[in-house]
Design a protein around this motif. Sequence first.
Motif, PDB file in Angstrom:
ATOM      1  N   GLU A  96      10.038 -37.870  22.892  1.00  0.00           N
ATOM      2  CA  GLU A  96       9.843 -39.203  22.289  1.00  0.00           C
ATOM      3  C   GLU A  96      10.213 -39.135  20.810  1.00  0.00           C
ATOM      4  OE1 GLU A  96       5.851 -40.829  22.842  1.00  0.00           O
ATOM      5  OE2 GLU A  96       5.932 -41.755  20.870  1.00  0.00           O
ATOM      6  N   HIS A  98      11.169 -41.129  17.200  1.00  0.00           N
ATOM      7  CA  HIS A  98      11.097 -42.377  16.432  1.00  0.00           C
ATOM      8  C   HIS A  98      12.144 -42.269  15.325  1.00  0.00           C
ATOM      9  CE1 HIS A  98       7.283 -43.886  18.299  1.00  0.00           C
ATOM     10  NE2 HIS A  98       7.310 -42.633  18.704  1.00  0.00           N
ATOM     11  N   ASN A 163      11.041 -46.482  19.253  1.00  0.00           N
ATOM     12  CA  ASN A 163      10.561 -45.378  20.073  1.00  0.00           C
ATOM     13  C   ASN A 163      11.567 -45.127  21.207  1.00  0.00           C
ATOM     14  OD1 ASN A 163       9.291 -43.873  22.062  1.00  0.00           O
ATOM     15  ND2 ASN A 163       7.410 -45.091  22.116  1.00  0.00           N
TER      16      ASN A 163
HETATM   17  C1  NAG Z   1       6.863 -44.408  23.283  1.00  0.00           C
HETATM   18  O1  NAG Z   1       7.368 -44.765  24.559  1.00  0.00           O
HETATM   19  C2  NAG Z   1       6.867 -43.965  25.615  1.00  0.00           C
HETATM   20  C3  NAG Z   1       7.581 -44.394  26.883  1.00  0.00           C
HETATM   21  O2  NAG Z   1       7.323 -45.720  27.158  1.00  0.00           O
HETATM   22  C4  NAG Z   1       5.355 -44.119  25.702  1.00  0.00           C
HETATM   23  O3  NAG Z   1       4.867 -43.274  26.720  1.00  0.00           O
HETATM   24  C5  NAG Z   1       4.739 -43.740  24.386  1.00  0.00           C
HETATM   25  O4  NAG Z   1       3.344 -43.972  24.414  1.00  0.00           O
HETATM   26  C6  NAG Z   1       5.354 -44.552  23.272  1.00  0.00           C
HETATM   27  N1  NAG Z   1       4.836 -44.080  21.996  1.00  0.00           N
HETATM   28  C7  NAG Z   1       4.169 -44.825  21.149  1.00  0.00           C
HETATM   29  C8  NAG Z   1       3.717 -44.207  19.899  1.00  0.00           C
HETATM   30  O5  NAG Z   1       3.919 -45.998  21.393  1.00  0.00           O
END
Ligand code: NAG
Length: 369
Positions: A96, A98, A163
Amino acid sequence: MISLLRFLFAFVCLISTGVYAESQTDCNPLNGTCPNDAALGTEHTWWFNSTLDDKLWNMTTGEIDYTSTGADFSIKTENASTLLVSNFYIFFGVMEAHVKMAKGAGIISSVILQSDDLDEIDWEWVGYNTSEVQSDFFGKGNTTTSDRGGYHPVSNADTEYHNYTSYWDKDRLEWWIDGKLMRTVNYSEPLTVYGKNYPQTPCRVKISLWPVGIKGQTEGNLEWGGGYVNWTDVPFTMSVQRLRVKDFHSGKEYKYEGTTGTYESIEVISGNSTAKQEIEKTPKKTLAEKWADLSEGVHIGVYCGAAAAGVIVFGAFGWWCQRQRKKGRLQRALDDGQNGAELKSLEAYKLQWRQSEWGQKSYQQVPNT
Ligand SMILES: *[C@@H]1O[C@H](CO)[C@@H](O)[C@H](O)[C@H]1NC(C)=O
Ligand SMILES: *[C@@H]1O[C@H](CO)[C@@H](O)[C@H](O)[C@H]1NC(C)=O
Ligand SMILES: *[C@@H]1O[C@H](CO)[C@@H](O)[C@H](O)[C@H]1NC(C)=O
Ligand SMILES: *[C@@H]1O[C@H](CO)[C@@H](O)[C@H](O)[C@H]1NC(C)=O
Ligand SMILES: *[C@@H]1O[C@H](CO)[C@@H](O)[C@H](O)[C@H]1NC(C)=O
Ligand SMILES: *[C@@H]1O[C@H](CO)[C@@H](O)[C@H](O)[C@H]1NC(C)=O
Ligand SMILES: *[C@@H]1O[C@H](CO)[C@@H](O)[C@H](O)[C@H]1NC(C)=O
Ligand SMILES: *[C@@H]1O[C@H](CO)[C@@H](O)[C@H](O)[C@H]1NC(C)=O
Ligand SMILES: *[C@@H]1O[C@H](CO)[C@@H](O)[C@H](O)[C@H]1NC(C)=O
Ligand SMILES: *[C@@H]1O[C@H](CO)[C@@H](O)[C@H](O)[C@H]1NC(C)=O
């Protein structure tokens, strides 16, 4: 004086990073036995607002600048590039990132997973379009076709962090943006040559910023990148705020059994991974904190020593810069006539670039000029 000292420290760090990068070697496990891959074996989020642990991360090319909100990967001079590579591998998992992409024709921002036998899972931002990110994958470095790319709309990708999450297991690959599933590739479908070219071996994380829009490129590659880089517009900057990486296995190392490169052939060696131990140990003090701990007398002593050493270090640094420039890593990869002439497709070029950046082996074989 303080700033001079900072410079000196930065230079020393730069030099040592350079030396480390040079010592990396490339080994394709489909060609014989290679050292085992160090597993991540856990899940961790790195915030890029403070210095990354160099036991876990290798600054292979260029440098990054830390800010309060993240790390800037910049191209500041013609043909420069930056590449950060993890020392650890994941064997299926989640990445993941950013990211704010770099804007500018011919400039590619990328966050990828890549294995030693050139399986690859990509996010790529092509600098002329700040409303789009591309998804892509490779299996065993197969660059025969360029039909695997996906194109996904995303707003203000250069000014806002989004993200970008890749999910990867043995059955499917997924690309998510801000919590929305954008694309799925199944293990067995025509695009993966029914599994044969599906990414399935332990991968490292590679984050890079590199120019595709330079002289000598094929029409196709220039077109993909949106034309030539306008070098009067430097710096080009991609920013990374944070990165979460989850390894679906929790062992110590990954070992290729045989040369098939299938996931069934990967042995997970159990134990605590070095990366996990490194992550869990108490954080090291930063340079600034260590400095603050020293007495005033020591400070003065170091200033004087630094002033004397400065003359020498600056000289040495100048020599080193000269040498690095001569080596011109990216340039050499591109100028390499033998390979260059054969590199027709974009896929082949992308793969060549990443390998040459990371492996460094080809550079070591070239005698110093
Ligand atoms: C980023 O996206 C992923 C996939 O949808 C998710 O699991 C994750 O919680 C997200 N991260 C944030 C910080 O929201
Ligand atoms: C395997 O090794 C041979 C001989 O060193 C080399 O020519 C070839 O490119 C290598 N293949 C891979 C996939 O690394
Ligand atoms: C980096 O960002 C995280 C999350 O916002 C924060 O907890 C941490 O204190 C920051 N570190 C530095 C050195 O600014
Ligand atoms: C850089 O990567 C190489 C190869 O993975 C590793 O041996 C070396 O220790 C790394 N450098 C640092 C500073 O961790
Ligand atoms: C490489 O991919 C092409 C299709 O993109 C496929 O036809 C070919 O069989 C693949 N080669 C190998 C060695 O997997
Ligand atoms: C940029 O990407 C968006 C989303 O994929 C697309 O609709 C648009 O046509 C692209 N713009 C250019 C100039 O290619
Ligand atoms: C992937 O597999 C799922 C079922 O597991 C199916 O619904 C989907 O259509 C498949 N996608 C592709 C691109 O083949
Ligand atoms: C940048 O690379 C291109 C293509 O190899 C080359 O023609 C050009 O001279 C290089 N520029 C510099 C400043 O090294
Ligand atoms: C390059 O950028 C500069 C400043 O942004 C601009 O003046 C110039 O026209 C651009 N050159 C080309 C070839 O687009
Ligand atoms: C792994 O680390 C844990 C503590 O974090 C320890 O209890 C355990 O014995 C270690 N296992 C091995 C195989 O070293």
